[in-house]
Design an enzyme around this catalytic site. Sequence first.
Site, PDB file in Angstrom:
ATOM      1  N   ARG A  79       0.764  -0.899  -0.118  1.00 17.39           N
ATOM      2  CA  ARG A  79      -0.427   0.369  -0.343  1.00 17.39           C
ATOM      3  C   ARG A  79       1.048   1.236  -0.312  1.00 17.39           C
ATOM      4  O   ARG A  79       1.539   1.397   0.444  1.00 17.39           O
ATOM      5  CB  ARG A  79      -0.846  -0.078   1.111  1.00 17.39           C
ATOM      6  N   ARG A  89      -6.234  -0.256  -4.826  1.00 19.63           N
ATOM      7  CA  ARG A  89      -5.307  -0.543  -2.966  1.00 19.63           C
ATOM      8  C   ARG A  89      -5.356  -1.900  -3.647  1.00 19.63           C
ATOM      9  O   ARG A  89      -6.150  -2.639  -3.786  1.00 19.63           O
ATOM     10  CB  ARG A  89      -6.185   0.481  -2.235  1.00 19.63           C
ATOM     11  N   ASP A  94      -9.631  -1.261   7.461  1.00 23.21           N
ATOM     12  CA  ASP A  94     -10.179  -0.463   8.138  1.00 23.21           C
ATOM     13  C   ASP A  94     -10.733  -0.991   9.402  1.00 23.21           C
ATOM     14  O   ASP A  94     -11.044  -1.921   9.820  1.00 23.21           O
ATOM     15  CB  ASP A  94     -10.941   0.098   7.708  1.00 23.21           C
TER      16      ASP A  94
END
Length: 161
Positions: A79, A89, A94
């Site tokens: 990333r 990506r 998250d």
Amino acid sequence: MTKGYISIGSNIDKDKHIPASLLALEQAFGKLTVSSIYESEPVGFTGDTFYNLVVEFESDLDVKAVAKQLRQIELDNGRARDSQKFSARTLDLDLILYGNLIINDGRLKIPRDEIEHYAFVLEPLAEIAPGLKHPVSHLSYAELWNKFDKTGLKQKRHIQP
């Protein structure tokens, strides 16, 4: 130990990065509960489809230490540090929930708004934690998923990884 939930997404070499992320998360946090993988169209840009899933883990780390570990796993999987919000990506991790914490300090927001706005986060979360209640709305994730507007939804569930 605090129970946390991580939303995982990839649309670049996803068959490589999703398993790599699960291995790294297991090494960092131990046993994971893993949702099915959901294939969905990108949001906010045109590109290859995403694989998305949610995992549950337990940790006694501070929430910021968990977020830092997730960032490092993203970087270890290619990333870019300066990647844009709506872009392709290799890996997106998250932290969407951590216990009953409610945080909004700029860089870290928990619970993440994405839970209630995107099917690719809510459906896998409702799959593995249907009775868990959102710390703000106090509705269960199953209730939120049942109420979610599925009009035009282009999301396909795959078997568990």
